[in-house]
Design a protein around this motif. Sequence first.
Motif, PDB file in Angstrom:
ATOM      1  N   ILE A   1       0.836  -1.206   0.000  1.00  0.00           N
ATOM      2  CA  ILE A   1       0.000   0.000   0.000  1.00  0.00           C
ATOM      3  C   ILE A   1       0.870   1.254   0.000  1.00  0.00           C
ATOM      4  CG2 ILE A   1      -1.642   1.342   1.389  1.00  0.00           C
ATOM      5  CD1 ILE A   1      -2.894  -1.383   2.190  1.00  0.00           C
ATOM      6  N   LEU A   2       1.927   1.263   0.809  1.00  0.00           N
ATOM      7  CA  LEU A   2       2.838   2.413   0.838  1.00  0.00           C
ATOM      8  C   LEU A   2       3.523   2.611  -0.512  1.00  0.00           C
ATOM      9  CD1 LEU A   2       4.537   1.902   4.320  1.00  0.00           C
ATOM     10  CD2 LEU A   2       2.937   3.706   3.696  1.00  0.00           C
ATOM     11  N   THR A   3       3.927   1.516  -1.139  1.00  0.00           N
ATOM     12  CA  THR A   3       4.597   1.605  -2.435  1.00  0.00           C
ATOM     13  C   THR A   3       3.639   2.095  -3.514  1.00  0.00           C
ATOM     14  OG1 THR A   3       6.075  -0.180  -1.768  1.00  0.00           O
ATOM     15  CG2 THR A   3       5.950   0.302  -4.124  1.00  0.00           C
ATOM     16  N   LEU A   4       2.406   1.625  -3.489  1.00  0.00           N
ATOM     17  CA  LEU A   4       1.420   2.095  -4.457  1.00  0.00           C
ATOM     18  C   LEU A   4       1.124   3.582  -4.274  1.00  0.00           C
ATOM     19  CD1 LEU A   4      -1.062  -0.912  -4.599  1.00  0.00           C
ATOM     20  CD2 LEU A   4       0.584  -0.192  -6.343  1.00  0.00           C
ATOM     21  N   CYS A   5       1.121   4.049  -3.037  1.00  0.00           N
ATOM     22  CA  CYS A   5       0.944   5.488  -2.781  1.00  0.00           C
ATOM     23  C   CYS A   5       2.110   6.289  -3.363  1.00  0.00           C
ATOM     24  CB  CYS A   5       0.818   5.755  -1.288  1.00  0.00           C
ATOM     25  SG  CYS A   5      -0.714   5.169  -0.566  1.00  0.00           S
ATOM     26  N   LEU A   6       3.330   5.768  -3.209  1.00  0.00           N
ATOM     27  CA  LEU A   6       4.495   6.457  -3.765  1.00  0.00           C
ATOM     28  C   LEU A   6       4.443   6.462  -5.290  1.00  0.00           C
ATOM     29  CD1 LEU A   6       7.219   7.851  -3.111  1.00  0.00           C
ATOM     30  CD2 LEU A   6       8.283   5.627  -3.451  1.00  0.00           C
ATOM     31  N   ILE A   7       4.064   5.357  -5.895  1.00  0.00           N
ATOM     32  CA  ILE A   7       3.950   5.309  -7.362  1.00  0.00           C
ATOM     33  C   ILE A   7       2.864   6.268  -7.846  1.00  0.00           C
ATOM     34  CG2 ILE A   7       3.296   3.821  -9.303  1.00  0.00           C
ATOM     35  CD1 ILE A   7       4.727   1.535  -7.820  1.00  0.00           C
ATOM     36  N   PHE A   8       1.747   6.354  -7.126  1.00  0.00           N
ATOM     37  CA  PHE A   8       0.696   7.305  -7.470  1.00  0.00           C
ATOM     38  C   PHE A   8       1.226   8.736  -7.422  1.00  0.00           C
ATOM     39  CE2 PHE A   8      -2.815  10.112  -6.185  1.00  0.00           C
ATOM     40  CZ  PHE A   8      -3.641   9.950  -7.286  1.00  0.00           C
ATOM     41  N   LEU A   9       2.040   9.032  -6.414  1.00  0.00           N
ATOM     42  CA  LEU A   9       2.641  10.356  -6.309  1.00  0.00           C
ATOM     43  C   LEU A   9       3.588  10.623  -7.479  1.00  0.00           C
ATOM     44  CD1 LEU A   9       2.659  12.798  -4.379  1.00  0.00           C
ATOM     45  CD2 LEU A   9       4.686  11.810  -3.331  1.00  0.00           C
ATOM     46  N   TYR A  10       4.350   9.607  -7.892  1.00  0.00           N
ATOM     47  CA  TYR A  10       5.208   9.747  -9.062  1.00  0.00           C
ATOM     48  C   TYR A  10       4.391  10.056 -10.315  1.00  0.00           C
ATOM     49  CZ  TYR A  10       9.817   8.285  -7.366  1.00  0.00           C
ATOM     50  OH  TYR A  10      11.032   8.232  -6.744  1.00  0.00           O
ATOM     51  N   VAL A  11       3.270   9.373 -10.477  1.00  0.00           N
ATOM     52  CA  VAL A  11       2.436   9.581 -11.666  1.00  0.00           C
ATOM     53  C   VAL A  11       1.833  10.983 -11.656  1.00  0.00           C
ATOM     54  CG1 VAL A  11       0.315   8.834 -12.808  1.00  0.00           C
ATOM     55  CG2 VAL A  11       1.948   7.138 -11.996  1.00  0.00           C
TER      56      VAL A  11
END
Length: 92
Positions: free
Chosen positions: A60-70
């Motif tokens: 979940i934390l990694t998906l949040c970071l990837i969302f922020l990158y996008v």
Amino acid sequence: MSENKKNTWFPAKENGWGWGKPHAWQGWLSQFIYLVAVALTSYLIDPKVELLNWAIVVTILTLCLIFLYVVKGDAPSWRWKRIKRKRIKLFK
């Protein structure tokens, strides 16, 4: 500094696909918060005992970071530039 660069925290990589190092302080802060959150998760949830719970939280934390990158990064696209290397001359 262009207007587009002011709005993005994460530039696209020069070679390959994805994002490079952040060029804004907000990008560095978000990566630091991510690392602290993963470290805190690993401290609070022992992955040796509760691997599934730990993996879910880190995912979940990694998906949040990837969302922020996008959202805050340049659009990732495949880029390929020739890498220039300096040649060492043994004899002049």
